[in-house]
Scaffold this motif. Structure first.
Motif, PDB file in Angstrom:
ATOM      1  N   LYS A 152       0.857  -1.280   0.028  1.00  0.00           N
ATOM      2  CA  LYS A 152      -0.104   0.118   0.116  1.00  0.00           C
ATOM      3  C   LYS A 152       0.799   1.271   0.004  1.00  0.00           C
ATOM      4  CE  LYS A 152      -3.708   0.302   2.174  1.00  0.00           C
ATOM      5  NZ  LYS A 152      -5.196   0.383   3.008  1.00  0.00           N
ATOM      6  N   ILE A 153       1.960   1.184   0.752  1.00  0.00           N
ATOM      7  CA  ILE A 153       2.779   2.415   0.732  1.00  0.00           C
ATOM      8  C   ILE A 153       3.497   2.634  -0.429  1.00  0.00           C
ATOM      9  CG2 ILE A 153       5.009   3.274   1.699  1.00  0.00           C
ATOM     10  CD1 ILE A 153       4.053   2.015   4.618  1.00  0.00           C
ATOM     11  N   THR A 154       3.897   1.532  -1.199  1.00  0.00           N
ATOM     12  CA  THR A 154       4.744   1.493  -2.428  1.00  0.00           C
ATOM     13  C   THR A 154       3.746   1.941  -3.532  1.00  0.00           C
ATOM     14  OG1 THR A 154       6.201  -0.443  -1.796  1.00  0.00           O
ATOM     15  CG2 THR A 154       5.551   0.318  -4.238  1.00  0.00           C
ATOM     16  N   ARG A 155       2.679   1.530  -3.600  1.00  0.00           N
ATOM     17  CA  ARG A 155       1.453   2.059  -4.664  1.00  0.00           C
ATOM     18  C   ARG A 155       1.147   3.543  -4.296  1.00  0.00           C
ATOM     19  NH1 ARG A 155      -3.176  -2.358  -5.836  1.00  0.00           N
ATOM     20  NH2 ARG A 155      -1.860  -4.199  -6.129  1.00  0.00           N
ATOM     21  N   ALA A 156       1.099   3.861  -3.028  1.00  0.00           N
ATOM     22  CA  ALA A 156       0.580   5.417  -2.753  1.00  0.00           C
ATOM     23  C   ALA A 156       1.956   6.255  -3.260  1.00  0.00           C
ATOM     24  CB  ALA A 156       0.563   5.587  -1.305  1.00  0.00           C
ATOM     25  N   ILE A 157       3.116   5.863  -3.012  1.00  0.00           N
ATOM     26  CA  ILE A 157       4.302   6.643  -3.658  1.00  0.00           C
ATOM     27  C   ILE A 157       4.105   6.564  -5.079  1.00  0.00           C
ATOM     28  CG2 ILE A 157       6.773   6.835  -3.595  1.00  0.00           C
ATOM     29  CD1 ILE A 157       6.754   5.348  -0.641  1.00  0.00           C
ATOM     30  N   GLU A 158       3.949   5.611  -5.819  1.00  0.00           N
ATOM     31  CA  GLU A 158       4.107   5.426  -7.074  1.00  0.00           C
ATOM     32  C   GLU A 158       2.935   6.156  -7.888  1.00  0.00           C
ATOM     33  OE1 GLU A 158       6.235   0.838  -7.819  1.00  0.00           O
ATOM     34  OE2 GLU A 158       3.754   1.119  -7.764  1.00  0.00           O
ATOM     35  N   LYS A 159       1.808   6.261  -7.140  1.00  0.00           N
ATOM     36  CA  LYS A 159       0.796   7.021  -7.555  1.00  0.00           C
ATOM     37  C   LYS A 159       1.162   8.565  -7.610  1.00  0.00           C
ATOM     38  CE  LYS A 159      -3.567   5.952  -6.871  1.00  0.00           C
ATOM     39  NZ  LYS A 159      -3.856   5.845  -8.090  1.00  0.00           N
ATOM     40  N   ALA A 160       1.999   8.778  -6.442  1.00  0.00           N
ATOM     41  CA  ALA A 160       2.368  10.440  -6.254  1.00  0.00           C
ATOM     42  C   ALA A 160       3.186  10.598  -7.344  1.00  0.00           C
ATOM     43  CB  ALA A 160       2.880  10.448  -4.776  1.00  0.00           C
ATOM     44  N   THR A 161       4.099   9.753  -7.629  1.00  0.00           N
ATOM     45  CA  THR A 161       5.270   9.942  -8.748  1.00  0.00           C
ATOM     46  C   THR A 161       4.295  10.206  -9.995  1.00  0.00           C
ATOM     47  OG1 THR A 161       6.649   8.414  -7.689  1.00  0.00           O
ATOM     48  CG2 THR A 161       7.406   9.043  -9.625  1.00  0.00           C
ATOM     49  N   MET A 186      11.197  -7.938   2.734  1.00  0.00           N
ATOM     50  CA  MET A 186      11.228  -7.345   1.456  1.00  0.00           C
ATOM     51  C   MET A 186      10.661  -6.020   1.203  1.00  0.00           C
ATOM     52  SD  MET A 186      10.573 -10.971  -0.471  1.00  0.00           S
ATOM     53  CE  MET A 186      10.172 -10.250  -2.178  1.00  0.00           C
ATOM     54  N   GLN A 187       9.709  -5.750   2.066  1.00  0.00           N
ATOM     55  CA  GLN A 187       9.022  -4.455   1.941  1.00  0.00           C
ATOM     56  C   GLN A 187       9.787  -3.325   2.207  1.00  0.00           C
ATOM     57  OE1 GLN A 187       5.935  -5.038   0.758  1.00  0.00           O
ATOM     58  NE2 GLN A 187       6.534  -7.107   1.156  1.00  0.00           N
ATOM     59  N   MET A 188      11.193  -3.493   2.867  1.00  0.00           N
ATOM     60  CA  MET A 188      11.981  -2.406   3.223  1.00  0.00           C
ATOM     61  C   MET A 188      12.553  -2.002   1.821  1.00  0.00           C
ATOM     62  SD  MET A 188      13.736  -4.049   6.627  1.00  0.00           S
ATOM     63  CE  MET A 188      15.100  -2.729   6.894  1.00  0.00           C
ATOM     64  N   ALA A 189      13.134  -2.962   1.183  1.00  0.00           N
ATOM     65  CA  ALA A 189      13.736  -2.451  -0.303  1.00  0.00           C
ATOM     66  C   ALA A 189      12.582  -2.056  -1.175  1.00  0.00           C
ATOM     67  CB  ALA A 189      14.272  -3.757  -0.773  1.00  0.00           C
ATOM     68  N   LYS A 190      11.483  -2.626  -1.236  1.00  0.00           N
ATOM     69  CA  LYS A 190      10.579  -2.077  -2.177  1.00  0.00           C
ATOM     70  C   LYS A 190       9.889  -0.628  -1.803  1.00  0.00           C
ATOM     71  CE  LYS A 190       6.051  -4.083  -1.989  1.00  0.00           C
ATOM     72  NZ  LYS A 190       5.372  -5.243  -2.417  1.00  0.00           N
ATOM     73  N   THR A 191       9.738  -0.460  -0.496  1.00  0.00           N
ATOM     74  CA  THR A 191       9.437   1.046  -0.364  1.00  0.00           C
ATOM     75  C   THR A 191      10.413   1.920  -0.715  1.00  0.00           C
ATOM     76  OG1 THR A 191       9.915   0.739   1.972  1.00  0.00           O
ATOM     77  CG2 THR A 191       7.578   0.206   1.265  1.00  0.00           C
ATOM     78  N   SER A 192      11.590   1.483  -0.541  1.00  0.00           N
ATOM     79  CA  SER A 192      12.676   2.445  -0.538  1.00  0.00           C
ATOM     80  C   SER A 192      13.052   2.871  -2.122  1.00  0.00           C
ATOM     81  CB  SER A 192      13.965   1.739   0.133  1.00  0.00           C
ATOM     82  OG  SER A 192      13.939   1.582   1.471  1.00  0.00           O
ATOM     83  N   ALA A 193      12.875   1.670  -2.760  1.00  0.00           N
ATOM     84  CA  ALA A 193      12.736   1.849  -4.319  1.00  0.00           C
ATOM     85  C   ALA A 193      11.885   2.993  -4.879  1.00  0.00           C
ATOM     86  CB  ALA A 193      12.924   0.517  -4.915  1.00  0.00           C
ATOM     87  N   ALA A 194      10.617   2.659  -4.394  1.00  0.00           N
ATOM     88  CA  ALA A 194       9.580   3.636  -5.046  1.00  0.00           C
ATOM     89  C   ALA A 194       9.952   5.005  -4.540  1.00  0.00           C
ATOM     90  CB  ALA A 194       8.239   3.054  -4.362  1.00  0.00           C
ATOM     91  N   ALA A 196      12.917   6.405  -4.036  1.00  0.00           N
ATOM     92  CA  ALA A 196      14.103   6.736  -5.061  1.00  0.00           C
ATOM     93  C   ALA A 196      13.492   7.217  -6.311  1.00  0.00           C
ATOM     94  CB  ALA A 196      14.992   5.528  -5.168  1.00  0.00           C
ATOM     95  N   ARG A 197      12.655   6.214  -6.880  1.00  0.00           N
ATOM     96  CA  ARG A 197      11.967   6.967  -8.159  1.00  0.00           C
ATOM     97  C   ARG A 197      11.222   8.124  -7.988  1.00  0.00           C
ATOM     98  NH1 ARG A 197      11.207   1.242  -8.366  1.00  0.00           N
ATOM     99  NH2 ARG A 197       9.075   1.318  -7.539  1.00  0.00           N
ATOM    100  N   HIS A 198      10.529   8.305  -6.889  1.00  0.00           N
ATOM    101  CA  HIS A 198       9.860   9.581  -6.551  1.00  0.00           C
ATOM    102  C   HIS A 198      10.877  10.703  -6.242  1.00  0.00           C
ATOM    103  CE1 HIS A 198       7.413  12.366  -3.786  1.00  0.00           C
ATOM    104  NE2 HIS A 198       6.435  11.774  -4.575  1.00  0.00           N
ATOM    105  N   ASN A 199      11.856  10.495  -5.647  1.00  0.00           N
ATOM    106  CA  ASN A 199      12.914  11.514  -5.465  1.00  0.00           C
ATOM    107  C   ASN A 199      13.670  11.960  -6.888  1.00  0.00           C
ATOM    108  OD1 ASN A 199      14.925  13.151  -3.687  1.00  0.00           O
ATOM    109  ND2 ASN A 199      16.371  11.802  -4.961  1.00  0.00           N
TER     110      ASN A 199
END
Length: 288
Positions: A152-161, A186-194, A196-199
């Protein structure tokens, strides 16, 4: 001949007079106060009227202690009334490792918190500015991060991007959810990657660390903000104090995992009182 025992017995009626007369003296004097109306502040010891505490953003008006808030309360705190739209509500928690009793724990957490998982994500307005927001809720299994929380956090960040929007994320967690093992980690890496793309897209990400923020959440998206804010006296760390002391065989400084200590040592950018949080965030969004 058989003798039948009397079926009906004389009933002794209890009158109001009898009841009062038979009450112990201490019971007579004890006021009839509903449970939960008053609470004792565990920091300063003052007695607080629950409704006054809620009206004061759950801050003790004597010592300033910030009590924990639910996801809904935090959304109401900073999002303009009537503008919040929750996203990704269809994602459901499963038991990927067939961990015994996990389903029961999740169902109990749903009942207690009135949530489907430990994070609520959505889009709303902050003084008219569109933002993507995520709020972790400690009432759901102490805000532990499982696969659904990470997704959910990853999808939210991707939507923001995708929509070129800033992300504001409230953290409150006991860390990774042990019932999901390495899938949780694994969620630590997944959210961090999202993030990074947002940044890379030149967008703003602000985590707001609340009490407590620990474990894998601290070691990932909680510490990756462009600006990292915190509430006063929030507990922030990876491992617990006793675990660290036993590992390094040294006594740690008093309050070394509290927000004030971390601000002093450069881990945070600012500690913000809850009453000033919405205006502070608006100023940051304006500057960006």
């Amino acid at each position: 001949m058989f003798k039948f025992k009397p079926v009906f017995k004389k009933t002794k009626y209890i009158t109001v007079k009898n009841t009062i007369e038979n009450l112990p003296k201490e019971e007579e004097k004890k006021p009839n106060i509903p449970d939960g109306m008053w609470i004792k502040c565990d920091k300063c010891g003052k007695i607080l009227y629950k409704k006054d505490l809620d009206a004061n953003f759950k801050i003790c008006n004597h010592c300033g202690k910030h009590y924990r808030m639910s996801a809904k309360e935090r959304i109401d705190l900073i999002i303009d009334t009537g503008t919040f739209r929750e996203i990704d509500t269809e994602i459901k928690t499963i038991n990927p490792l067939v961990f015994e009793g996990y389903e029961e724990k999740v169902n109990k957490a749903k009942s207690v918190s009135k949530l489907e998982e430990a994070v609520v994500t959505g889009i709303g307005k902050l003084y008219g500015k569109d933002i993507v927001i995520g709020v972790m809720d400690g009432n759901f299994m102490m805000g532990s991060m499982g696969s659904v929380v990470g997704e959910k956090i990853t999808r939210a960040i991707e939507k923001a991007t995708k929509k070129n929007l800033p992300v504001i994320l409230f953290t409150a967690s006991g860390g990774a959810r042990m019932q999901e093992g390495v899938i949780s980690l694994m969620q630590m890496a997944k959210t961090s990657a999202a993030i990074a793309r947002h940044n890379e897209a030149g967008l703003l990400y602000i985590p707001i660390l609340t009490d407590p923020t620990t474990g894998g959440v601290t070691a990932s998206f909680a510490m990756l903000g462009d600006l990292i804010l915190s509430e006063p006296q929030a507990l922030i760390g990876f491992a617990g104090q006793r675990v660290i002391e036993q590992t390094i065989k040294q006594k740690l400084p008093e309050g070394f995992q509290r927000a004030e200590f971390l601000l002093e040592h450069g881990f945070l950018d600012k500690i913000v009182n809850r009453k000033k949080l919405k205006k502070t965030l608006y100023k940051i969004l304006e500057m960006h």
